[in-house]
Design an enzyme around this catalytic site. Structure first.
Site, PDB file in Angstrom:
ATOM      1  N   CYS A 404       0.869  -1.003  -0.008  1.00 19.41           N
ATOM      2  CA  CYS A 404      -0.058   0.047  -0.002  1.00 19.41           C
ATOM      3  C   CYS A 404       0.857   1.390  -0.124  1.00 19.41           C
ATOM      4  O   CYS A 404       0.521   2.237  -0.580  1.00 19.41           O
ATOM      5  CB  CYS A 404      -1.101   0.019   1.168  1.00 19.41           C
ATOM      6  SG  CYS A 404      -0.283  -0.190   2.789  1.00 19.41           S
ATOM      7  N   HIS A 448      -2.001   0.546   7.084  1.00 19.04           N
ATOM      8  CA  HIS A 448      -2.238   0.897   5.736  1.00 19.04           C
ATOM      9  C   HIS A 448      -1.763   2.362   5.355  1.00 19.04           C
ATOM     10  O   HIS A 448      -1.621   2.987   6.434  1.00 19.04           O
ATOM     11  CB  HIS A 448      -3.813   0.748   5.599  1.00 19.04           C
ATOM     12  CG  HIS A 448      -4.282   0.733   4.065  1.00 19.04           C
ATOM     13  ND1 HIS A 448      -3.838  -0.159   3.120  1.00 19.04           N
ATOM     14  CD2 HIS A 448      -5.141   1.571   3.550  1.00 19.04           C
ATOM     15  CE1 HIS A 448      -4.225   0.109   1.910  1.00 19.04           C
ATOM     16  NE2 HIS A 448      -5.019   1.164   2.061  1.00 19.04           N
ATOM     17  N   ASP A 464      -7.600   5.970  -2.170  1.00 16.80           N
ATOM     18  CA  ASP A 464      -6.905   4.901  -1.993  1.00 16.80           C
ATOM     19  C   ASP A 464      -6.706   4.286  -3.167  1.00 16.80           C
ATOM     20  O   ASP A 464      -7.491   3.509  -3.824  1.00 16.80           O
ATOM     21  CB  ASP A 464      -7.729   4.065  -0.920  1.00 16.80           C
ATOM     22  CG  ASP A 464      -6.746   3.094  -0.249  1.00 16.80           C
ATOM     23  OD1 ASP A 464      -5.714   2.663  -0.747  1.00 16.80           O
ATOM     24  OD2 ASP A 464      -7.202   2.285   0.735  1.00 16.80           O
TER      25      ASP A 464
END
Length: 650
Positions: A404, A448, A464
């Site tokens: 991520c 994350h 995201d």
């Protein structure tokens, strides 16, 4: 004669001391614990070989060695670790000089102090039960010391009874006695043990390292319905400055009073968040925190900061609204969030042009960029290849596989090249639902990173890019146990509830629920929680609190006193009852029967005074002695005794 404790007493004491000190093997330096164990084993050997005990001069030398070891390992006697080491070493040395009962008492009381120090390291319910059990054994040592005929099982039973009798009074004092908070300067004495988690620096692979950690970060219990999985973003540090490899948190001083505060709309979620001990003063609230408890503040990067000791568990009441408008952006913020480490490469510039950056507007560019991640064979992986040089360019054009943080930093970098203010946000996403306790557990594996872009009329908006490549990561969350076991990306099942869990999962979640409530209602019962509870009872000043405390102690003490002092109505021995009837009849027949006389004395006196009753007296005395003092009494003896006593007529 020198004082020599009994073998039973010494084994009791040494065994309990060994159990009490055992958990400190993981808390104090190994050389200090080894020194203590040497003293303990030395004293254990001396139970059977007393002449092996060192003389006073040898004990003095051992004391100097202990002091030297303490100084070499701790360099102080203050603080948690140094103080605990001091008590453990002192306890070991004291075991070698037992010259009287007073020394036994000193050792036992010192062992109780060492037992309490365990809670400076661990406050779990298992540790509480363990310490309670070993303290029971230690209490049995005192009972054995003060018994005329010490026995193991009765001593343990007596210790258990004392502990059970003390629990009601301990409960009253725990609930009502004013809590004393540790002063802030004492935080400096806390041992700086390494704790994993997010930091104020984001580097390639730093979050991927957390993806295999089951360490609990915080737990959340919502008052009503849970937010959808796609909105469970727990906001942490914001990374705005970069050198092309590392991203760091910018200075936030002076940002608390920005003129534009978030305007919230849409649903609001109320919840209780319990943070586990960590390194930073960060509280990971559901994005975006709208209202929060005293002791928290929201800085200029919309991150919640606590004024409590981060090394302690803490519980907070928070309300969050996922729909918000953060308002405008200052010139300094715009400049900060457009910062680039240098001139972008031709490949980067060409990619931005290809995706219609700048002239087409930010919304279209962002949509095109997300579509680019979806269509250009990018992959989500826990173990991307190292990219030490030009990591963003290498990721975008060569590797195309990352975690991520790779997607978030590349996304923000491209937005900045397109002159769109953007920054990286770290935190946690998702969480595993505990179906038994009804709360979410967020672990390090849920760490994350995502992106924020500032858009005109909307303020800071979350994007995201990981969701474009691996939407399962956001919609379903991480299966922590399976991911750790396999070392590969694993997502949670789509839906599950308590009925679909295996018995092992239910047992695990049941235990986690017990631990959660233990932490909430026992460990976190601090001054604020006590005041809130007392106010719910109408106790709003010190006078009322004093009345309640004294009254409760008096009631509990009165009940315990009545229980301890009342005459025990035990069932009397029927043979003794019959013999007393026999003695009463002899008294009426003119025989002197004194309370202190034994059966043989009474029999001799009775036969002398009443020869006509000699046969009955002899038979009654023989049967009574057999029933009372011999193990081989016959079952018919009691009836025979009853018949003989009844046959006497005076």
């Amino acid at each position: 004669m020198p004082f020599l404790p009994s073998t039973r007493l010494m084994l009791f004491m040494l065994g309990s001391i060994g159990l009490i000190t055992l958990p400190h093997a993981w808390h104090i330096p190994p050389i200090l614990f080894g020194f203590f164990m040497l003293m303990l084993l030395w004293r254990l050997l001396a139970v059977w070989r007393p002449h092996y005990l060192p003389n006073r001069f040898a004990v003095f030398l051992l004391m100097l060695v202990g002091i030297g070891l303490l100084y070499s390992q701790q360099h102080s006697v203050f603080g948690r670790d140094a103080g605990t080491g001091l008590f453990v070493v002192a306890l070991g040395l004291k075991l070698l000089e037992i010259h009287g009962k007073r020394d036994v008492y000193v050792i036992v009381y010192l062992a109780f102090i060492v037992a309490v120090t365990q809670f400076l390291y661990e406050e779990s319910i298992l540790m509480a039960f363990y310490i309670l059990l070993v303290c029971g054994v230690l209490l049995a040592t005192l009972i054995t010391q003060n018994s005329q005929a010490p026995q193991t099982l009765p001593a343990l039973k007596a210790a258990a009874a004392i502990i059970l009798q003390s629990l009601p009074l301990a409960l009253v004092l725990f609930v009502l006695f004013p809590r004393l908070e540790a002063p802030r300067w004492s935080w400096l004495d806390d041992d700086a043990q390494a704790k994993s988690g997010l930091s104020d620096t984001l580097e390639p692979g730093s979050i991927a390292e957390l993806s295999l950690s089951p360490e609990l970060v915080f737990r959340v219990k919502f008052d009503g319905e849970l937010p959808p999985a796609s909105q469970r973003y727990w906001r942490g540090p914001v990374y705005a400055n970069t050198d092309g490899v590392r991203w760091t948190v910018p200075p936030v001083l002076g940002r608390e009073n920005t003129p534009d505060q978030p305007v919230f709309s849409g649903p609001t979620y109320d919840y209780t968040l319990m943070m586990e001990p960590q390194k930073q003063h960060w509280v990971f609230a559901l994005e975006m925190p709208a209202q929060f408890a005293n002791g928290l503040r929201r800085n200029g990067l919309y991150q919640l900061i606590s004024n409590k000791n981060p090394g302690d568990r803490a519980e907070y009441r928070i309300s969050s609204s996922p729909t918000f408008n953060s308002g405008g952006i200052s010139k300094s913020e715009r400049r900060e969030n457009l910062q680039l480490p240098g001139k972008p490469s031709e490949k980067i510039v060409e990619l931005v042009k290809q995706l219609q950056g700048r002239p087409a507007g930010p919304e279209l560019f962002i949509a095109n960029l997300l579509q680019h991640f979806r269509q250009e064979n990018f992959h989500y992986t826990l173990s991307p290849e190292a990219m030490p040089d030009k990591p963003i360019e290498t990721f975008l054009f060569e590797r195309r596989a990352g975690f991520c943080s790779h997607y978030a930093t590349a996304f923000v970098y491209l937005l900045r090249v397109a002159e769109i203010p953007a920054r990286v946000v770290g935190g946690y996403q998702g969480g595993q639902m505990n179906a038994v306790g009804g709360f979410l557990e967020i672990r390090q594996a849920d760490a994350h990173a995502w992106a924020e872009a500032w858009l005109e009329g909307r303020g800071w908006v979350r994007f995201d890019p990981t969701a474009a490549v691996a939407p399962e990561r956001i919609e379903r969350g991480v299966d922590v146990d399976l991911q750790i076991a396999s070392g590969m990306v694993n997502f949670s099942p789509v839906q599950f509830d308590a009925r679909t869990l295996s018995w092992l999962q239910r047992s695990q979640q049941l235990w986690q629920s017990v631990d959660y409530n233990w932490q909430r209602w026992i460990i976190n019962y601090d001054t604020a929680n006590q005041q809130a509870f007392l106010q719910s009872l109408g106790i709003d000043n010190f006078i009322k609190l004093a009345y309640w405390l004294l009254s409760s102690v008096a009631v509990v003490g009165g009940v315990l006193s009545w229980r301890l002092l009342r005459t025990s109505r035990r069932r009397q021995d029927p043979a003794l009852v019959l013999y007393r009837q026999f003695c009463n009849k002899l008294s009426k027949a003119g025989v002197d029967v004194d309370i202190g006389d034994g059966p043989q004395t009474i029999a001799a006196r009775g036969k002398s005074a009443r020869p006509d009753l000699a046969e009955q007296i002899e038979g009654i005395t023989a049967i009574f002695i057999r029933l009372r003092y011999e193990a081989k009494a016959d079952a018919d003896d009691l009836q025979a005794l009853k018949n003989l006593v009844g046959s006497i007529r005076v």
